[in-house]
Design a protein around this motif. Structure first.
Motif, PDB file in Angstrom:
ATOM      1  N   THR A 158      -8.209   6.373  12.777  1.00 17.43           N
ATOM      2  CA  THR A 158      -8.946   7.515  12.230  1.00 17.43           C
ATOM      3  C   THR A 158      -8.388   7.943  10.889  1.00 17.43           C
ATOM      4  O   THR A 158      -9.138   8.229   9.943  1.00 17.43           O
ATOM      5  N   LEU A 159      -7.065   7.953  10.776  1.00 20.62           N
ATOM      6  CA  LEU A 159      -6.404   8.422   9.556  1.00 20.62           C
ATOM      7  C   LEU A 159      -6.774   7.551   8.358  1.00 20.62           C
ATOM      8  O   LEU A 159      -7.148   8.050   7.293  1.00 20.62           O
ATOM      9  N   ILE A 160      -6.701   6.246   8.521  1.00 22.85           N
ATOM     10  CA  ILE A 160      -7.002   5.327   7.421  1.00 22.85           C
ATOM     11  C   ILE A 160      -8.505   5.180   7.234  1.00 22.85           C
ATOM     12  O   ILE A 160      -8.998   5.092   6.107  1.00 22.85           O
ATOM     13  N   GLY A 161      -9.238   5.137   8.349  1.00 21.93           N
ATOM     14  CA  GLY A 161     -10.679   5.002   8.256  1.00 21.93           C
ATOM     15  C   GLY A 161     -11.324   6.105   7.434  1.00 21.93           C
ATOM     16  O   GLY A 161     -12.246   5.856   6.652  1.00 21.93           O
ATOM     17  N   MET A 162     -10.849   7.324   7.576  1.00 25.59           N
ATOM     18  CA  MET A 162     -11.423   8.441   6.837  1.00 25.59           C
ATOM     19  C   MET A 162     -11.215   8.279   5.342  1.00 25.59           C
ATOM     20  O   MET A 162     -12.120   8.535   4.535  1.00 25.59           O
ATOM     21  N   ARG A 163     -10.039   7.812   4.947  1.00 24.40           N
ATOM     22  CA  ARG A 163      -9.778   7.621   3.508  1.00 24.40           C
ATOM     23  C   ARG A 163     -10.515   6.410   2.947  1.00 24.40           C
ATOM     24  O   ARG A 163     -11.020   6.432   1.835  1.00 24.40           O
ATOM     25  N   ALA A 164     -10.563   5.348   3.747  1.00 23.74           N
ATOM     26  CA  ALA A 164     -11.265   4.142   3.287  1.00 23.74           C
ATOM     27  C   ALA A 164     -12.756   4.391   3.139  1.00 23.74           C
ATOM     28  O   ALA A 164     -13.411   3.809   2.276  1.00 23.74           O
ATOM     29  N   ARG A 165     -13.298   5.262   3.955  1.00 25.37           N
ATOM     30  CA  ARG A 165     -14.736   5.543   3.944  1.00 25.37           C
ATOM     31  C   ARG A 165     -15.188   6.076   2.597  1.00 25.37           C
ATOM     32  O   ARG A 165     -16.330   5.849   2.172  1.00 25.37           O
ATOM     33  N   PHE A 166     -14.316   6.793   1.907  1.00 28.59           N
ATOM     34  CA  PHE A 166     -14.668   7.380   0.618  1.00 28.59           C
ATOM     35  C   PHE A 166     -14.044   6.625  -0.546  1.00 28.59           C
ATOM     36  O   PHE A 166     -13.854   7.180  -1.634  1.00 28.59           O
ATOM     37  N   SER A 167     -13.737   5.356  -0.323  1.00 34.20           N
ATOM     38  CA  SER A 167     -13.187   4.494  -1.367  1.00 34.20           C
ATOM     39  C   SER A 167     -14.154   3.352  -1.629  1.00 34.20           C
ATOM     40  O   SER A 167     -14.846   2.884  -0.726  1.00 34.20           O
ATOM     41  N   ASP A 168     -14.205   2.895  -2.856  1.00 29.91           N
ATOM     42  CA  ASP A 168     -15.057   1.757  -3.203  1.00 29.91           C
ATOM     43  C   ASP A 168     -14.398   0.428  -2.859  1.00 29.91           C
ATOM     44  O   ASP A 168     -15.076  -0.568  -2.637  1.00 29.91           O
ATOM     45  N   LEU A 169     -13.068   0.425  -2.830  1.00 28.83           N
ATOM     46  CA  LEU A 169     -12.322  -0.801  -2.560  1.00 28.83           C
ATOM     47  C   LEU A 169     -10.955  -0.430  -2.008  1.00 28.83           C
ATOM     48  O   LEU A 169     -10.323   0.524  -2.473  1.00 28.83           O
ATOM     49  N   VAL A 170     -10.488  -1.184  -1.008  1.00 24.88           N
ATOM     50  CA  VAL A 170      -9.149  -0.995  -0.451  1.00 24.88           C
ATOM     51  C   VAL A 170      -8.332  -2.250  -0.755  1.00 24.88           C
ATOM     52  O   VAL A 170      -8.772  -3.362  -0.461  1.00 24.88           O
ATOM     53  N   VAL A 171      -7.179  -2.078  -1.360  1.00 26.25           N
ATOM     54  CA  VAL A 171      -6.305  -3.201  -1.702  1.00 26.25           C
ATOM     55  C   VAL A 171      -5.124  -3.217  -0.737  1.00 26.25           C
ATOM     56  O   VAL A 171      -4.376  -2.238  -0.644  1.00 26.25           O
ATOM     57  N   LEU A 172      -4.970  -4.327  -0.024  1.00 27.74           N
ATOM     58  CA  LEU A 172      -3.903  -4.457   0.966  1.00 27.74           C
ATOM     59  C   LEU A 172      -3.226  -5.815   0.821  1.00 27.74           C
ATOM     60  O   LEU A 172      -3.723  -6.696   0.126  1.00 27.74           O
ATOM     61  N   SER A 173      -2.095  -5.988   1.506  1.00 25.76           N
ATOM     62  CA  SER A 173      -1.427  -7.286   1.540  1.00 25.76           C
ATOM     63  C   SER A 173      -1.827  -8.022   2.813  1.00 25.76           C
ATOM     64  O   SER A 173      -2.506  -7.465   3.688  1.00 25.76           O
ATOM     65  N   ARG A 174      -1.417  -9.281   2.936  1.00 28.04           N
ATOM     66  CA  ARG A 174      -1.834 -10.102   4.076  1.00 28.04           C
ATOM     67  C   ARG A 174      -1.382  -9.482   5.394  1.00 28.04           C
ATOM     68  O   ARG A 174      -0.210  -9.148   5.561  1.00 28.04           O
ATOM     69  N   PRO A 175      -2.300  -9.322   6.358  1.00 27.96           N
ATOM     70  CA  PRO A 175      -1.941  -8.688   7.633  1.00 27.96           C
ATOM     71  C   PRO A 175      -1.329  -9.651   8.648  1.00 27.96           C
ATOM     72  O   PRO A 175      -0.857  -9.217   9.691  1.00 27.96           O
ATOM     73  N   TYR A 176      -1.383 -10.950   8.377  1.00 23.73           N
ATOM     74  CA  TYR A 176      -0.830 -11.945   9.299  1.00 23.73           C
ATOM     75  C   TYR A 176       0.154 -12.822   8.547  1.00 23.73           C
ATOM     76  O   TYR A 176       0.095 -12.963   7.328  1.00 23.73           O
ATOM     77  N   GLY A 177       1.076 -13.420   9.300  1.00 24.13           N
ATOM     78  CA  GLY A 177       2.070 -14.284   8.690  1.00 24.13           C
ATOM     79  C   GLY A 177       3.458 -13.674   8.765  1.00 24.13           C
ATOM     80  O   GLY A 177       3.632 -12.487   9.085  1.00 24.13           O
ATOM     81  N   ASP A 178       4.468 -14.467   8.443  1.00 23.18           N
ATOM     82  CA  ASP A 178       5.862 -14.023   8.556  1.00 23.18           C
ATOM     83  C   ASP A 178       6.195 -12.884   7.607  1.00 23.18           C
ATOM     84  O   ASP A 178       7.073 -12.066   7.886  1.00 23.18           O
ATOM     85  N   ASP A 179       5.518 -12.827   6.454  1.00 28.39           N
ATOM     86  CA  ASP A 179       5.841 -11.807   5.460  1.00 28.39           C
ATOM     87  C   ASP A 179       4.894 -10.615   5.519  1.00 28.39           C
ATOM     88  O   ASP A 179       4.878  -9.777   4.625  1.00 28.39           O
TER      89      ASP A 179
END
Length: 278
Positions: free
Chosen positions: A100-121
């Protein structure tokens, strides 16, 4: 219409490349960058002996608050040197409250920039953050390599096209990048002759993009490798792509977690930036 509000979520000190990528995108798009610093409480109330839960919970909250404050201070120090519009906010949440916390902020954003969610790093909470932005926020997510975006980012784009609703959504959300690219390849792997596009896979999409001024072409590939993700990764390297656009989780997240899937494989193994939506 470009990306005018860009969000990035930081939960560990090792996400410097992600922040650099978000700054680069904000400068490129003349956008406002929102940096959200998270302190996450991983304690599970009820898993401790009687009377201990309150003490454990308070200690975990204190540590999460300290972590969030440290991340916020570091982000502010980094952004003060930049010539972009930005804001930084921090918060503390239990792992179950991230959606809920992240979804609310992402909802009012045009683009979300994140790093890879899977993998050792990958950051410990990368999967939960990414899925919250995609499913709850319904925002396009740009997955950046840990080293940041390449210098020629967005010049040569590959669209992983499988004729699904998710893939179409990703294309629409990526339109500012597609329009600015030097060339775009619509890559179709082993299309079914009984699919919605029948004997012309990618043809209607190519026509649509061309009308937007996109320099688009189509490549139809046979299934010569065990998985679709291997074929897509090999093709991206072969044509020198610096961005892949694809739909996210055409199958359920549960199915992909148990059996694997193209989304998880691409996010875990591909070293290129990926823009995905659903």
């Amino acid at each position: 219409m470009g990306y005018k509000t860009i969000l990035t979520v930081i939960s560990t000190e090792g996400q410097q490349g992600q922040l650099d990528a978000a700054i680069d995108m904000a400068r490129r798009e003349d956008a406002h960058l929102d940096v959200f610093c998270l302190g996450i409480d991983h304690s599970q109330t009820g898993y401790y002996y009687a009377g201990a839960s309150a003490y454990v919970f308070q200690d975990s909250i204190d540590k999460a608050m300290a972590a969030a404050e440290t991340l916020e201070a570091a982000a502010r120090a980094r952004l003060e040197r930049e010539d972009i519009r930005w804001s930084v906010e921090s918060a503390v949440a239990q792992i179950g409250g991230l959606t809920t916390l992240i979804g609310m902020r992402a909802r009012f954003s045009d683009l979300v920039v994140l790093s890879r969610p899977y993998g050792d790093d990958a950051p410990p909470d990368g999967e939960a953050v990414t899925e919250a932005a995609l499913f709850e926020g319904r925002a396009p997510v740009l997955i950046s390599p840990n080293r940041g975006l390449p210098a020629d980012f967005g010049g040569k784009v590959m669209i992983a096209w499988n004729q699904t609703e998710e893939a179409m959504t990703a294309v629409r959300r990526a339109m500012p990048l597609l329009a600015a690219a030097e060339s775009v390849e619509i890559t179709v792997v082993d299309p079914s002759p009984h699919g919605p596009e029948r004997s012309d896979p990618g043809g209607a999409l190519c026509q649509m993009l061309t009308r937007h001024g996109v320099n688009a072409s189509i490549a139809v590939l046979a299934r010569t490798m065990p998985t679709i993700s291997e074929i897509l990764s090999h093709r991206a390297t072969e044509i020198g792509a610096d961005l892949i656009v694809m739909g996210a989780y055409s199958h359920s997240r549960f199915r992909e977690a148990i059996l694997g899937g193209t989304t998880r494989s691409m996010l875990g193994k591909t070293g290129l930036p990926i823009l995905m939506a659903r």
